[in-house]
Design an enzyme around this catalytic site. Structure first.
Site, short mmCIF file in Angstrom:
data_model
loop_
_atom_site.label_atom_id
_atom_site.label_comp_id
_atom_site.label_asym_id
_atom_site.label_seq_id
_atom_site.Cartn_x
_atom_site.Cartn_y
_atom_site.Cartn_z
N ASP A 95 0.82 -1.19 0.05
CA ASP A 95 -0.16 -0.01 0.09
C ASP A 95 0.85 1.18 -0.07
OD1 ASP A 95 -2.31 1.42 0.28
OD2 ASP A 95 -2.55 1.33 2.14
N HIS A 191 -8.09 9.89 3.50
CA HIS A 191 -7.56 8.90 4.68
C HIS A 191 -8.04 9.36 6.07
CE1 HIS A 191 -4.73 7.83 1.25
NE2 HIS A 191 -5.12 6.74 1.57
N HIS A 234 -9.00 4.94 -2.31
CA HIS A 234 -8.53 4.80 -1.04
C HIS A 234 -9.17 5.65 -0.15
CE1 HIS A 234 -4.08 3.48 -2.05
NE2 HIS A 234 -4.71 3.44 -3.24
N ASP A 279 -8.91 0.70 6.09
CA ASP A 279 -8.13 0.53 7.07
C ASP A 279 -8.73 1.11 8.62
OD1 ASP A 279 -5.82 0.18 8.67
OD2 ASP A 279 -4.37 1.55 7.82
#
Ligand code: G3H
Ligand code: 13P
Ligand code: ZN
Length: 333
Positions: A95, A191, A234, A279
């Site tokens: 990643d 993110h 992402h 994540d």
């Protein structure tokens, strides 16, 4: 370190899984892992939901877990899947690779897929670096993810309006000149657990923050220009309120945590989006359960008594995501 091919470990690259995901209108979940409990949750969650998956490792995770141990953990995961007589296959993916050397090292130590993230570089430099990685990776039958456009994060001063969305007019040129196998794009995901500042959001009737919607218009224009080409999202955690609340109710201090609504991810999974990265949602689940147990049972000091329940809750979340969000459940053959 001893060189090994992913084929000798029993892994697959992403080619076949993306082809099937594109045809079947679902996306492959890419779950990040750093430790044994996360690995167990991902592997058993995907076995139980019969879902192909991508086991994703950042350079930070590689340092944390130790690269040799990591290779054996991936081998262990293959063995566990075989022992369960499951048809589930998975790719081991780097990643956010940031250099040719890192990608090369991962390819030589058993990764079946790498991301080279040149998204912060000027366009021509991104092409040059990505092409260099693709040439090496393809010689080893390893697939490569490139990125165009920059995801906004709460840590920068970039607002969603000003974030660098992928320019659709660049994608054909980038894909054909680099030879990448998939492309990460920026259409409003971000993110971490605090994806948007409150002033970028609206509020619903209960006062809960509602993030700005993803730019499906950009995604559609990209699909029109490179039809059938696998797209990656992402920063696609939903920052599930139930776990944020559990964290804060047990001494945590997560303020204005807000993610991407799952219905928007479901819509994306039905399009050319073939890989969705998750994540933060896993981190939140584990933190929530561990905080709750520490709070409720202050005398507990056996790590299995808090890591075990955290792992089991993560597995539950993964099964639900595979069924309800990715649409990948039942697709392993
Ligand atoms: O996008 C980044 C992933 O969430 C990995 O994060 O670099 O802290 O391991 P990390
Ligand atoms: P989240 O922080 O939204 O989980 O994104 C993870 C990711 O994109 C990993 O590359
Ligand atoms: Zn990412």
């Amino acid at each position: 370190m001893e060189k090994i091919s992913y084929k000798d470990i029993g892994l697959v690259n992403t080619k076949e899984m993306f082809k099937k995901a594109m045809e079947g209108k679902y996306a492959i979940p890419a779950y990040n892992f750093n430790n044994m409990e996360q690995l167990q949750a991902i592997v058993f969650g995907c076995i139980e939901s019969n879902s192909p998956f991508i086991l994703q490792v950042s350079s930070g995770a590689r340092k944390y877990a130790n690269q040799t141990l990591l290779k054996y953990m991936a081998m262990g995961a293959v063995a566990m899947i075989r022992e369960a007589n499951s048809p589930v296959k998975f790719a081991l993916h780097l990643d956010h690779g940031d250099s040719f050397e890192l990608c090369k090292s991962c390819i030589e130590s058993g990764f079946s897929s790498v991301m080279i993230d040149g998204s912060h570089l000027p366009y021509e430099e991104n092409i040059k670096l990505t092409k260099q990685v693709v040439e090496f990776a393809h010689d080893h039958d390893v697939t490569v993810e490139g990125e165009l456009g920059v995801l906004a994060g709460i840590e920068d001063d970039v607002s969603a309006e000003k974030s660098t969305y992928t320019k659709p007019e660049e994608v054909e040129d980038f894909v054909s000149r680099t030879g990448v196998d998939s492309l990460a794009i920026s259409i409003g995901t971000s993110h971490g657990a605090t994806k948007f500042k409150p002033e970028q959001c609206t509020r619903d009737e209960r006062g809960v923050l509602v993030p700005p919607p993803l730019r499906f218009d950009i995604l559609e224009e990209i699909e029109r220009r490179i039809p059938g080409f696998p797209i990656v999202l992402h920063g696609a955690s939903s920052v599930l309120p139930e776990y944020v609340e559990m964290i804060n109710a047990n001494g945590g201090k997560l303020k204005d945590a807000v993610g991407i609504p799952e219905d928007q991810l479901r819509r994306a999974a039905k399009s050319a989006v073939c890989k969705i990265n998750i994540d933060s949602d896993g981190r939140l689940v584990m933190t929530a359960i561990i905080r709750k147990i520490f709070n409720e049972k202050p005398a507990e000091f056996d790590p299995r008594k808090y890591l075990g329940p955290a792992r089991d809750e993560l597995k539950k979340m993964i099964i639900r995501k595979n069924i309800e969000v990715l649409g990948s459940a039942g697709k392993a053959v």
